[in-house]
Write a protein that holds these residues in place. Structure first.
Motif, PDB file in Angstrom:
ATOM      1  N   GLN A   3     -41.621  12.219 -26.452  1.00  0.00           N
ATOM      2  CA  GLN A   3     -41.579  10.920 -26.054  1.00  0.00           C
ATOM      3  C   GLN A   3     -41.920  11.013 -24.572  1.00  0.00           C
ATOM      4  OE1 GLN A   3     -38.223   9.159 -27.871  1.00  0.00           O
ATOM      5  NE2 GLN A   3     -39.348   8.798 -29.895  1.00  0.00           N
ATOM      6  N   ASN A   4     -42.004   9.809 -23.931  1.00  0.00           N
ATOM      7  CA  ASN A   4     -41.757   9.347 -22.707  1.00  0.00           C
ATOM      8  C   ASN A   4     -40.533   9.038 -22.404  1.00  0.00           C
ATOM      9  OD1 ASN A   4     -44.554   9.937 -22.112  1.00  0.00           O
ATOM     10  ND2 ASN A   4     -45.317   8.089 -22.714  1.00  0.00           N
ATOM     11  N   VAL A   5     -40.022   8.780 -21.219  1.00  0.00           N
ATOM     12  CA  VAL A   5     -38.803   8.113 -20.863  1.00  0.00           C
ATOM     13  C   VAL A   5     -38.758   6.700 -21.337  1.00  0.00           C
ATOM     14  CG1 VAL A   5     -37.274   7.390 -18.928  1.00  0.00           C
ATOM     15  CG2 VAL A   5     -38.379   9.667 -18.570  1.00  0.00           C
ATOM     16  N   GLN A   6     -37.758   6.665 -22.110  1.00  0.00           N
ATOM     17  CA  GLN A   6     -37.470   5.139 -22.598  1.00  0.00           C
ATOM     18  C   GLN A   6     -36.288   4.372 -21.721  1.00  0.00           C
ATOM     19  OE1 GLN A   6     -37.810   4.812 -27.340  1.00  0.00           O
ATOM     20  NE2 GLN A   6     -37.379   7.135 -27.052  1.00  0.00           N
ATOM     21  N   PHE A   7     -36.326   3.107 -21.795  1.00  0.00           N
ATOM     22  CA  PHE A   7     -35.167   2.233 -21.178  1.00  0.00           C
ATOM     23  C   PHE A   7     -34.994   1.118 -22.346  1.00  0.00           C
ATOM     24  CE2 PHE A   7     -37.037   4.059 -17.412  1.00  0.00           C
ATOM     25  CZ  PHE A   7     -35.933   4.417 -16.724  1.00  0.00           C
ATOM     26  N   LEU A   8     -33.905   1.490 -23.178  1.00  0.00           N
ATOM     27  CA  LEU A   8     -33.562   0.813 -24.180  1.00  0.00           C
ATOM     28  C   LEU A   8     -32.353  -0.335 -23.755  1.00  0.00           C
ATOM     29  CD1 LEU A   8     -33.371   3.498 -27.008  1.00  0.00           C
ATOM     30  CD2 LEU A   8     -35.130   2.224 -26.347  1.00  0.00           C
ATOM     31  N   THR A   9     -32.623  -1.385 -24.236  1.00  0.00           N
ATOM     32  CA  THR A   9     -31.469  -2.557 -24.033  1.00  0.00           C
ATOM     33  C   THR A   9     -30.623  -2.806 -25.370  1.00  0.00           C
ATOM     34  OG1 THR A   9     -32.930  -3.749 -22.326  1.00  0.00           O
ATOM     35  CG2 THR A   9     -31.204  -4.868 -23.418  1.00  0.00           C
ATOM     36  N   ARG A  18     -20.800   3.994 -30.220  1.00  0.00           N
ATOM     37  CA  ARG A  18     -20.772   4.890 -29.171  1.00  0.00           C
ATOM     38  C   ARG A  18     -22.049   5.427 -28.660  1.00  0.00           C
ATOM     39  NH1 ARG A  18     -16.486   9.309 -30.236  1.00  0.00           N
ATOM     40  NH2 ARG A  18     -17.932  10.648 -29.810  1.00  0.00           N
ATOM     41  N   LEU A  19     -22.259   5.884 -27.579  1.00  0.00           N
ATOM     42  CA  LEU A  19     -23.207   5.944 -27.088  1.00  0.00           C
ATOM     43  C   LEU A  19     -24.252   7.220 -28.072  1.00  0.00           C
ATOM     44  CD1 LEU A  19     -25.813   6.453 -24.831  1.00  0.00           C
ATOM     45  CD2 LEU A  19     -24.250   7.956 -23.525  1.00  0.00           C
ATOM     46  N   ASP A  20     -23.455   8.313 -28.425  1.00  0.00           N
ATOM     47  CA  ASP A  20     -23.688   9.255 -29.062  1.00  0.00           C
ATOM     48  C   ASP A  20     -24.444   8.824 -30.472  1.00  0.00           C
ATOM     49  OD1 ASP A  20     -21.289   8.838 -30.265  1.00  0.00           O
ATOM     50  OD2 ASP A  20     -20.749  10.958 -30.176  1.00  0.00           O
ATOM     51  N   ASN A  21     -23.662   8.001 -31.189  1.00  0.00           N
ATOM     52  CA  ASN A  21     -24.139   7.230 -32.343  1.00  0.00           C
ATOM     53  C   ASN A  21     -25.222   6.282 -32.352  1.00  0.00           C
ATOM     54  OD1 ASN A  21     -22.011   8.498 -33.969  1.00  0.00           O
ATOM     55  ND2 ASN A  21     -20.567   7.039 -33.742  1.00  0.00           N
ATOM     56  N   TYR A  22     -25.345   5.598 -31.182  1.00  0.00           N
ATOM     57  CA  TYR A  22     -26.491   4.818 -30.738  1.00  0.00           C
ATOM     58  C   TYR A  22     -27.869   5.656 -30.704  1.00  0.00           C
ATOM     59  CZ  TYR A  22     -29.370   1.650 -28.112  1.00  0.00           C
ATOM     60  OH  TYR A  22     -30.420   0.947 -27.491  1.00  0.00           O
ATOM     61  N   LEU A  23     -27.751   6.759 -30.118  1.00  0.00           N
ATOM     62  CA  LEU A  23     -29.013   7.839 -29.912  1.00  0.00           C
ATOM     63  C   LEU A  23     -29.133   8.466 -31.216  1.00  0.00           C
ATOM     64  CD1 LEU A  23     -28.039   9.158 -26.364  1.00  0.00           C
ATOM     65  CD2 LEU A  23     -29.705   7.369 -26.785  1.00  0.00           C
ATOM     66  N   GLU A  43     -28.882  13.602 -18.438  1.00  0.00           N
ATOM     67  CA  GLU A  43     -30.276  12.889 -18.321  1.00  0.00           C
ATOM     68  C   GLU A  43     -30.464  11.350 -19.256  1.00  0.00           C
ATOM     69  OE1 GLU A  43     -33.313  15.958 -19.827  1.00  0.00           O
ATOM     70  OE2 GLU A  43     -31.995  17.602 -19.296  1.00  0.00           O
ATOM     71  N   VAL A  44     -29.341  11.361 -19.809  1.00  0.00           N
ATOM     72  CA  VAL A  44     -28.833   9.999 -20.474  1.00  0.00           C
ATOM     73  C   VAL A  44     -28.433   9.262 -19.626  1.00  0.00           C
ATOM     74  CG1 VAL A  44     -28.156   8.683 -22.380  1.00  0.00           C
ATOM     75  CG2 VAL A  44     -29.187  10.821 -22.764  1.00  0.00           C
ATOM     76  N   ARG A  45     -28.739   7.898 -19.129  1.00  0.00           N
ATOM     77  CA  ARG A  45     -27.840   7.017 -18.228  1.00  0.00           C
ATOM     78  C   ARG A  45     -27.562   5.800 -18.905  1.00  0.00           C
ATOM     79  NH1 ARG A  45     -26.971   9.172 -12.777  1.00  0.00           N
ATOM     80  NH2 ARG A  45     -27.703  11.324 -13.047  1.00  0.00           N
ATOM     81  N   VAL A  46     -26.626   5.061 -18.653  1.00  0.00           N
ATOM     82  CA  VAL A  46     -26.218   3.662 -18.951  1.00  0.00           C
ATOM     83  C   VAL A  46     -26.141   2.977 -17.878  1.00  0.00           C
ATOM     84  CG1 VAL A  46     -24.714   2.246 -20.287  1.00  0.00           C
ATOM     85  CG2 VAL A  46     -25.099   4.687 -21.194  1.00  0.00           C
ATOM     86  N   VAL A  63     -30.031   1.674 -21.646  1.00  0.00           N
ATOM     87  CA  VAL A  63     -29.689   3.018 -21.783  1.00  0.00           C
ATOM     88  C   VAL A  63     -31.218   3.784 -21.425  1.00  0.00           C
ATOM     89  CG1 VAL A  63     -29.130   4.951 -23.716  1.00  0.00           C
ATOM     90  CG2 VAL A  63     -28.141   2.549 -23.613  1.00  0.00           C
ATOM     91  N   ARG A  64     -31.139   4.752 -20.568  1.00  0.00           N
ATOM     92  CA  ARG A  64     -32.076   5.379 -20.289  1.00  0.00           C
ATOM     93  C   ARG A  64     -32.204   6.727 -21.134  1.00  0.00           C
ATOM     94  NH1 ARG A  64     -33.571  10.354 -17.943  1.00  0.00           N
ATOM     95  NH2 ARG A  64     -35.762  10.545 -16.658  1.00  0.00           N
TER      96      ARG A  64
END
Length: 321
Positions: A3-9, A18-23, A43-46, A63-64
């Motif tokens: 995939q390309n870089v995604q920015f998820l709201t 939790r961030l891990d469960n969200y991903l 590499e993952v940013r909030v 979330v990047r």
């Protein structure tokens, strides 16, 4: 496929994860180890900052997600017209946050382990108008009866939290057990240990090393000395709990291929026993607005026929109390 870089709201309905469960939920097909690696490397940013896997997300967080390779998902097995009709009739309540489904016996709740299409995958195809459908809890494949399906993530969290607390969701099952269940034996308190055999089959046994497990049993109807229709109310929610607790008491369920009595089941085959006699007959809980919800699902026709056959065969034989 990368995939390309995604920015998820993060939506309000997704807040609190939790961030891990969200991903893990958003990146289907990506190995869990890779998700943790990209989080650890930053590499993952909030909101443009580094974050740990346990970071709780809030509504509006951005979330990047870096480019990751997602495994190609196989095309889902299409639902048949017959199953679509069954599911249309199986929905017994359609509330703003959840569905109540009367699951037929023989249908696994989800795919996997040789099951190409489970209840939840079939529901998503049968009701495409709902963008979100997730199981709140599970039933064994051979068990029929009521099961809750969340239509919103916030409702999923709310209902699962109720299931985690003793007596916050009351579950009621009907089961036919072999032999005469004594009136005095109401509570079975026996720890259960789950094991997985080399074949992948799950087996549960009473063991001091197991998890605390409690089930309340009450007699509904006796069929002489041969069988008893009981109401079972599990206080805890362990795998195969009712089936193993009944077996542990010397009264396995009729038609149970894993924990039952094959000789007895063969002897009553003529009475219509062709499946596990276990039915999730009721649920009661308070909804998010504090209102009491009571769900009742009667025995399916094939189990009603078994009750009638046992009543006629054993009671007319003069073995009633």
């Amino acid at each position: 496929m990368a995939q390309n870089v995604q920015f998820l709201t993060v939506s309000e309905d997704e807040a609190g994860q939790r961030l891990d469960n969200y991903l893990l939920a958003r990146l289907k097909g990506v190995p869990k180890s890779l998700i943790y690696r990209v989080i650890r490397k930053g590499e993952v940013r909030v909101n443009k900052g580094r974050a740990k896997p346990e970071r709780k997300l809030a509504g509006g967080d951005v979330v990047r997600v870096p480019p990751v390779r997602v495994a190609e998902s196989p095309e889902p097995v299409p639902i048949s017209k017959t199953l679509k009709g069954v599911l249309d009739n199986a929905v017994i309540a359609d509330e703003p946050g959840y569905l109540v489904v009367n699951k037929p016996a023989g249908l696994a709740v989800h795919g996997g382990s040789g099951v190409t299409l489970g209840l939840i995958e079939a529901l998503r195809q049968a009701f495409p108008q709902y963008s979100y459908l997730e199981l709140v809890h599970r039933l064994d494949r051979d068990t029929s009866g009521c099961i809750l399906v969340a239509k919103k993530r916030s409702m999923l969290r709310y209902l699962q939290e109720l299931f985690r607390g003793e007596k916050r969701i009351h579950k009621r099952y009907l089961a036919l057990v072999i032999g005469r269940w004594p009136s005095r034996r109401n509570l079975v308190d026996a720890p259960l240990l789950r094991k997985e055999l080399q074949s992948g089959e799950r087996i549960v046994r009473v063991s001091l090393d197991g998890k605390p497990s409690k089930t309340e049993f009450n007699v509904v109807q006796r069929f002489g000395e041969s069988a008893t229709l009981v109401e079972a109310r599990p206080i805890t929610g362990r795998t195969h709990q009712i089936r193993v607790h009944a077996q542990h008491q010397g009264h396995p369920l009729v038609g149970d291929p894993k924990y039952g009595n094959e000789v007895f089941d063969l002897s009553v085959k003529k009475l219509g026993v062709n499946r596990l006699f276990l039915h999730a007959a009721g649920l009661s809980f308070k909804n998010a607005d504090g209102e009491q919800v009571n769900i009742e699902v009667p025995l399916p026709a094939e189990l009603q026929s078994v009750v009638a056959a046992f009543d006629g065969h054993f009671n007319q034989a003069g073995s009633v109390e």
